[in-house]
Design a protein around this motif. Sequence first.
Motif: not given
Length: 440
Positions: A59-61, A67-68, A76-77, A308-309
């Motif tokens: 994910q970080l890559e 931002y929501r 998230l989904e 996200t992460a």
Amino acid sequence: MSGIRASGFGVADLPKIVRGRGSYLYDADGKRYLDGSGGPAVFSVGHAHPEVNAAIMRQLEEVAYGYRYLYTSSALEELSATVLDLCGGEYQEIIYSCSGSEAVESALKIALQHFAARGLPRKRHFIARERSWHGNTLGALSVSSFAQRRKSFEGSLLDVSFVGAANPYRPPAGIAPADLPRVLAAELEQTILARGPETVAAFIFEPIVGAAGGVVPAPAGYVAAMQAVCRRHDVLMIADEVMCGSGRSGSWRTLAHDGVVADIMAIAKGLAGGYIPLAATLCTGPVAAPILSEHGSFQTGHTFTGHTAACAAGLAVQGLIAREGLVERVRRRGAEFQTALRSALARFEAVGDVRGRGFFVGVEFVADRDTRAPFPRERALSFDIGGRAFRDGLICYPCAGNVDGESGDTLILAPPYNASDAELAEIIEKLTSAVGAALG
Ligand SMILES: Cc1ncc(COP(=O)(O)O)c(C=O)c1O
């Protein structure tokens, strides 16, 4: 080099943490600690699990955080769909945050927003329980009855009504444990009526009390009785499953055990298992509907809501738990663990009670088994035991104040869900030896 001074847990000079692997942590001197309490009941799948770390790295890559108000994300989904599914479809909405306190804060605000949206803005008052802990933000602290932690802030906290704790080991004088549901439901109803039902928004409680009680599961029939009272007076029920939830007690939702769905539920610690801070507040369709139709969205949340992460970490942790059947393991092994612990500690007169569910187990120490009188507060027995265990390489979670907010000694064990049988046995052995040493 020594660490900073600490004020709790019986550890005076903090060692420096450098590495975690599975159920173990290692400090800068190479000393190994078995994580018998998952830190503060957080580490659901142990430390540095390669699958969780790889998911976070992936994910970080790509991107750390969207931002929501601008983006959604697959992490998230997928996590939202996973959690809502794990809750058996009982909840329709999920609002993320970064700590248990924020999840509780959101729960309180959702209750208020719900009534505002329904044109009932006088419903503002919260009812909570004695011997409870809901967090350190001002709202969450206001609904907590942890005397030591409230003291410095009294005068600025919300006006909250407190009803009795549901503790079969320490029932109110003259009340049999079997009568607790009836008596406490009547007390809740009286409190609502005295305050005026048109002013009461919600009742908040921990389905299994954590730090403030030393792991106290709600007695059978209690939650249903409390919910019936809430329903009668249009008061929302908020379940704080921050510590006991996300599988720790042997069902993903703790209240599934009680056959009850609270209107709003807060979760945190075990959700992403400590890899990245992540918490969430869930609510049912009927709670959400007026808010969404009147205001369009929930007026709660923060900059890092739905990070996200963090969601990727939560998704990986929950994926691992599901694939390895860890909630089922916690339910099965938890009962055996508790039995083995009880029998190992039985020889100590000072062990008054061993209780809990799944991998969420509490030990209560008493000066007198018959009267259940606590040790003097100055003795700080639970921290003495916690400190000795820590020096011997076992992490447990000592708590004080379960009897009257000041005195009372308990200790929490909350191992990772995937702790091996040998590690569970080592926890019992090391704790028994610390208890023996502290009691002389
Ligand atoms: C039941 C419960 N609710 C809320 C909280 C607050 O969570 P946090 O410390 O992540 O803010 C805690 C923390 O221990 C807790 O045990």
